[in-house]
Write an enzyme that holds these catalytic residues in place. Structure first.
Site, PDB file in Angstrom:
ATOM      1  N   ASP A  42       0.868  -1.345  -0.493  1.00  0.00           N
ATOM      2  CA  ASP A  42      -0.135   0.240  -0.200  1.00  0.00           C
ATOM      3  C   ASP A  42       0.906   1.214   0.056  1.00  0.00           C
ATOM      4  OD1 ASP A  42      -3.115   0.448   1.009  1.00  0.00           O
ATOM      5  OD2 ASP A  42      -1.417   2.147   0.976  1.00  0.00           O
ATOM      6  N   ASP A 136      -3.828   2.197  -5.073  1.00  0.00           N
ATOM      7  CA  ASP A 136      -2.941   2.668  -4.737  1.00  0.00           C
ATOM      8  C   ASP A 136      -2.067   1.455  -3.198  1.00  0.00           C
ATOM      9  OD1 ASP A 136      -3.915   3.023  -2.285  1.00  0.00           O
ATOM     10  OD2 ASP A 136      -2.574   4.299  -1.249  1.00  0.00           O
ATOM     11  N   GLU A 137      -2.927   0.002  -3.999  1.00  0.00           N
ATOM     12  CA  GLU A 137      -2.776  -0.998  -3.082  1.00  0.00           C
ATOM     13  C   GLU A 137      -3.063  -2.270  -4.079  1.00  0.00           C
ATOM     14  OE1 GLU A 137      -5.582  -2.262   0.013  1.00  0.00           O
ATOM     15  OE2 GLU A 137      -6.270   0.136  -0.607  1.00  0.00           O
TER      16      GLU A 137
HETATM   17  P1  TTP Z   1      -5.235   5.239   1.314  1.00  0.00           P
HETATM   18  O1  TTP Z   1      -4.360   4.200   0.717  1.00  0.00           O
HETATM   19  O2  TTP Z   1      -5.877   4.815   2.203  1.00  0.00           O
HETATM   20  O3  TTP Z   1      -4.485   5.983   2.251  1.00  0.00           O
HETATM   21  P2  TTP Z   1      -3.384   6.828   1.727  1.00  0.00           P
HETATM   22  O4  TTP Z   1      -2.382   5.882   0.666  1.00  0.00           O
HETATM   23  O5  TTP Z   1      -3.727   8.250   1.287  1.00  0.00           O
HETATM   24  O6  TTP Z   1      -2.839   6.875   2.953  1.00  0.00           O
HETATM   25  P3  TTP Z   1      -1.781   6.050   3.849  1.00  0.00           P
HETATM   26  O7  TTP Z   1      -0.019   5.788   3.973  1.00  0.00           O
HETATM   27  O8  TTP Z   1      -3.072   5.494   5.117  1.00  0.00           O
HETATM   28  O9  TTP Z   1      -1.953   4.217   3.082  1.00  0.00           O
HETATM   29  O10 TTP Z   1      -5.919   5.702   0.197  1.00  0.00           O
HETATM   30  C1  TTP Z   1      -4.857   6.240  -1.071  1.00  0.00           C
HETATM   31  C2  TTP Z   1      -5.642   7.066  -2.339  1.00  0.00           C
HETATM   32  O11 TTP Z   1      -7.185   7.076  -2.263  1.00  0.00           O
HETATM   33  C3  TTP Z   1      -5.370   8.296  -1.370  1.00  0.00           C
HETATM   34  O12 TTP Z   1      -3.975   8.849  -1.313  1.00  0.00           O
HETATM   35  C4  TTP Z   1      -6.464   9.359  -1.813  1.00  0.00           C
HETATM   36  C5  TTP Z   1      -7.911   8.224  -1.806  1.00  0.00           C
HETATM   37  N1  TTP Z   1      -9.311   7.750  -0.801  1.00  0.00           N
HETATM   38  C6  TTP Z   1      -9.451   9.456  -0.864  1.00  0.00           C
HETATM   39  O13 TTP Z   1      -9.451  10.079  -2.299  1.00  0.00           O
HETATM   40  N2  TTP Z   1     -10.774   9.348   0.209  1.00  0.00           N
HETATM   41  C7  TTP Z   1     -11.046   8.938   0.884  1.00  0.00           C
HETATM   42  O14 TTP Z   1     -11.440   8.171   2.265  1.00  0.00           O
HETATM   43  C8  TTP Z   1      -9.116   7.896   1.164  1.00  0.00           C
HETATM   44  C9  TTP Z   1      -9.245   7.246   2.674  1.00  0.00           C
HETATM   45  C10 TTP Z   1      -8.807   7.437   0.090  1.00  0.00           C
HETATM   46 MG    MG Z   2      -2.007   4.074   0.762  1.00  0.00          MG
END
Ligand code: TTP
Ligand code: MG
Length: 387
Positions: A42, A136-137
């Site tokens: 991720d 992103d994952e």
């Molecule tokens: P995530 O992987 O949940 O969050 P992240 O990558 O920003 O942070 P982390 O280091 O905790 O993984 O989500 C990936 C992308 O998806 C994030 O950068 C932006 C988008 N997103 C939204 O648009 N709305 C949301 O509510 C969430 C959780 C993420």
């Molecule tokens: Mg993330």
């Protein structure tokens, strides 16, 4: 015990405090390191990391990606900003109260999609069995016979994380375990730039002190109901025999009985269509009234659910599309906690997005869709009480 250097990928058996090959100090020791093959990767604060990559002067600054202005929400906050409290899905005005000096950048989804494709191209060099969950994952199956390079998965993952950092310019967190549920949990253990391992011998004891919410399929509502029954930790569920879990929670109880003991039989499924299901309507006359716009949205959400049903799909991100009277196209995304195929959940997310946009402007078109598609068996995890 096997030791892997996250900096150079060197595999060693010794107990030296630093890597014998590169002297790096970021070592991972784990007795099962060479036996675990299921990974979850991720990206760290994905959208914000991409923006920082593209503007290095932001590196040490608190960056929030989201639509600026009082009615926007945070899509993500970088880890510098998170220290002050801003989080994904928080209203922008609140995030800026907590972190007034944040740099706010509007999201550029097309760019994040390109970066996501670049990352997936690197994943594809490690395994043909890659299951993306969102931009992103992804899960990766690195079992012997599946992986494309015959090295231990932990070595491949250390190299992969490093390649993503040096070639693409963002950091990721890696979880390595023996099933999807635990790999995904592990990738969240020491974000950002993390690498965590959960082995078979320790899974139950790692799970025991965690809140029930950490289990796949338990949402906020279910956790609240369990708390009303006095159950807050996984340890309490581990203490109940399977028959009791099934008696209390039916079919979901059986799944729960596996999960609480670290068992998750789901396979890694790479055959996900990377598209969306959507529907839209153009009004005979422009509409300004928020209630009328909301009324137009509901049958569209039903249409999306019907098409998901027909195509045997579910989706995780709801997209609202509006076109103003002067043909300006506006789209907004809402990521759901769990994938869905239900009209009411799609409509609810669409209405929440609409609420922020219906400000008296005239609109000529409204549409709703869902992306991040996945197979239906992952959608709408049973909420214990039938909600
Ligand atoms: P995530 O992987 O949940 O969050 P992240 O990558 O920003 O942070 P982390 O280091 O905790 O993984 O989500 C990936 C992308 O998806 C994030 O950068 C932006 C988008 N997103 C939204 O648009 N709305 C949301 O509510 C969430 C959780 C993420
Ligand atoms: Mg993330």
């Amino acid at each position: 015990m096997p030791v892997i250097c996250r900096d150079c990928g060197n595999l060693d058996e010794g107990g030296a405090p630093t890597c014998p090959a590169c002297d790096g100090a970021r070592l991972i020791r784990h007795p099962e390191l060479l036996d675990l093959c299921i990974a979850h990767i991720d990206c760290d604060s994905f959208y914000a990391s991409v923006e920082k990559r593209d503007n290095p002067s932001l590196a040490d600054k608190p960056v929030i990606v989201g639509h600026p202005g009082g009615r926007g929400v945070v899509t993500t906050a970088c880890y510098v900003a998170r220290k002050f409290g801003p989080r994904s899905a928080m209203p922008m005005f609140k995030a800026l109260e907590l972190c007034p000096h944040a740099v706010v950048i509007p999201p550029d989804i097309a760019k994040y999609k390109r970066v996501s494709a670049d990352i997936r191209a690197l994943f594809a060099k490690a395994s043909p069995l890659v299951e993306p969950l969102s931009l992103d994952e992804a899960y990766l199956d690195l079992s012997p016979g599946v992986r494309l390079v015959d090295r231990p998965p932990a070595v491949l993952l250390a190299r992969l994380a490093r390649a993503i950092h040096t070639r693409i310019g963002i950091t990721v967190s890696v979880g390595l375990s023996y099933n999807k549920f635990l790999a995904k949990m592990a990738s969240d253990f020491n974000k950002p730039h993390g690498f965590s391992v959960v082995g078979r011998a320790e899974a139950k004891s790692i799970l025991a002190p965690l809140p029930v919410r950490a289990l796949w399929g338990i949402g906020e509502a279910t956790a609240r109901r369990m708390a009303e029954q006095g159950i807050t930790t996984i340890a309490q569920l581990q203490a109940l025999p399977e028959a009791e879990l099934v008696a209390r929670w039916g079919k979901f109880g059986r799944q729960l009985a596996g999960l609480v003991h670290g068992i998750d039989p789901r396979r890694i499924n790479p055959d996900r269509p990377a598209k969306s299901v959507s529907t839209e309507t153009t009004f005979a006359r422009d509409i300004r009234d928020a209630t009328a716009l909301a009324a137009a949205l509901l049958p569209l959400a039903e249409g999306v659910a019907r098409r998901l049903d027909r195509q045997n799909l579910a989706g995780r991100t709801v997209v609202l599309k509006l076109k103003t009277g002067d043909f300006q196209l506006i789209t907004r995304h809402q990521r759901l906690t769990d994938p869905t195929r239900r009209a009411d959940i799609i409509a609810q997310a669409g209405l929440a997005l609409l609420d922020k946009l219906a400000d008296g402007r005239a609109f000529r078109l409204i549409g709703i869709g869902i992306t991040d598609l996945c197979p239906p068996d992952e959608a709408d995890p049973p909420d214990l009480f039938g909600r």
